[in-house]
Design a protein around this motif. Structure first.
Motif, short mmCIF file in Angstrom:
data_model
loop_
_atom_site.label_atom_id
_atom_site.label_comp_id
_atom_site.label_asym_id
_atom_site.label_seq_id
_atom_site.Cartn_x
_atom_site.Cartn_y
_atom_site.Cartn_z
N PRO A 121 15.89 19.70 2.97
CA PRO A 121 17.23 19.19 2.62
C PRO A 121 18.04 20.10 1.69
O PRO A 121 19.27 20.09 1.75
N GLN A 138 22.73 21.12 1.74
CA GLN A 138 23.69 20.56 0.78
C GLN A 138 24.53 21.66 0.15
O GLN A 138 24.13 22.82 0.12
N ARG A 139 25.68 21.26 -0.33
CA ARG A 139 26.56 22.19 -1.05
C ARG A 139 26.00 22.39 -2.45
O ARG A 139 25.71 21.43 -3.16
N GLU A 198 25.89 23.57 -6.47
CA GLU A 198 26.75 23.37 -7.63
C GLU A 198 27.07 24.70 -8.30
O GLU A 198 26.24 25.62 -8.30
N PRO A 203 19.70 24.38 -6.12
CA PRO A 203 21.03 24.18 -5.54
C PRO A 203 22.17 24.65 -6.46
O PRO A 203 23.02 23.87 -6.88
N ASP A 228 26.94 26.69 0.89
CA ASP A 228 27.71 25.58 1.45
C ASP A 228 26.87 24.69 2.37
O ASP A 228 27.40 23.82 3.06
N GLY A 229 25.55 24.95 2.42
CA GLY A 229 24.66 24.15 3.26
C GLY A 229 24.74 24.48 4.74
O GLY A 229 24.46 23.63 5.58
#
Length: 165
Positions: free
Chosen positions: A12, A16-17, A19, A56, A138-139
């Motif tokens: 996962p 995801q985008r 931070e 992330p 940006d996932g």
């Protein structure tokens, strides 16, 4: 420094985008950058984004002209010029390569290894690597950029078909 575990397609964190990095000078961030550089070199990669090592945050390292470079909180803008298709691989999708169209020239901005603002243009392989790594932030995996999945294959098979194995 340490070799970090690389997240593989399906994890996962790769979807995801990421931070923004609040403080590029923080000791944990400095250690992360050093570990990412060591991990990328050990794995034989040309770039590595933080989400690929389960973090992330918006940063990546890559093999630049002056050695391993880092870009924090990158913003990329395609420049005028052709979109070029070329073969790409990914440390998160080992053993597979695909032909991916990307802008041949880009403008980039962000923070450099010292946390200072940096901007410039890139073309060729540098532009491709920066786009690939920013996609990770940006996932996005390169597979979703491929318009023709017949241009996807195992690295060994592609080399054999081209007479390199």
């Amino acid at each position: 420094m340490a070799i970090l575990k690389i997240a593989r397609m399906g994890h996962p964190v790769l979807l995801q985008r990421a931070e923004p990095v609040a403080d590029p000078h923080h000791p944990e961030i400095r250690r992360l950058v050093a570990d990412m550089a060591e991990t990328m070199l050990d794995a034989g990669g040309v770039g590595l984004a933080a989400p690929q090592v389960h973090v992330p945050l918006r940063l990546f390292v890559w093999r630049g002209a002056g050695g391993v470079e880092v870009l924090f909180n990158p913003i990329l803008t395609p420049l005028e010029g052709p979109v070029e298709a070329a073969w790409e691989g990914c440390l998160s999708i080992p053993g597979i390569r695909g032909e991916v169209p990307r802008a041949s020239r880009i403008r980039f901005e962000g923070l450099d290894a010292n946390g200072d603002p940096v901007e410039g243009t890139a073309e060729g392989l540098a532009a491709r690597v920066m786009q690939h790594e920013t996609d990770h932030l940006d996932g996005i995996l390169y597979l979703s950029r491929m318009p023709d999945l017949t241009k996807l294959g195992f690295t060994e098979e592609l080399a054999r078909a081209q007479g390199h194995a």
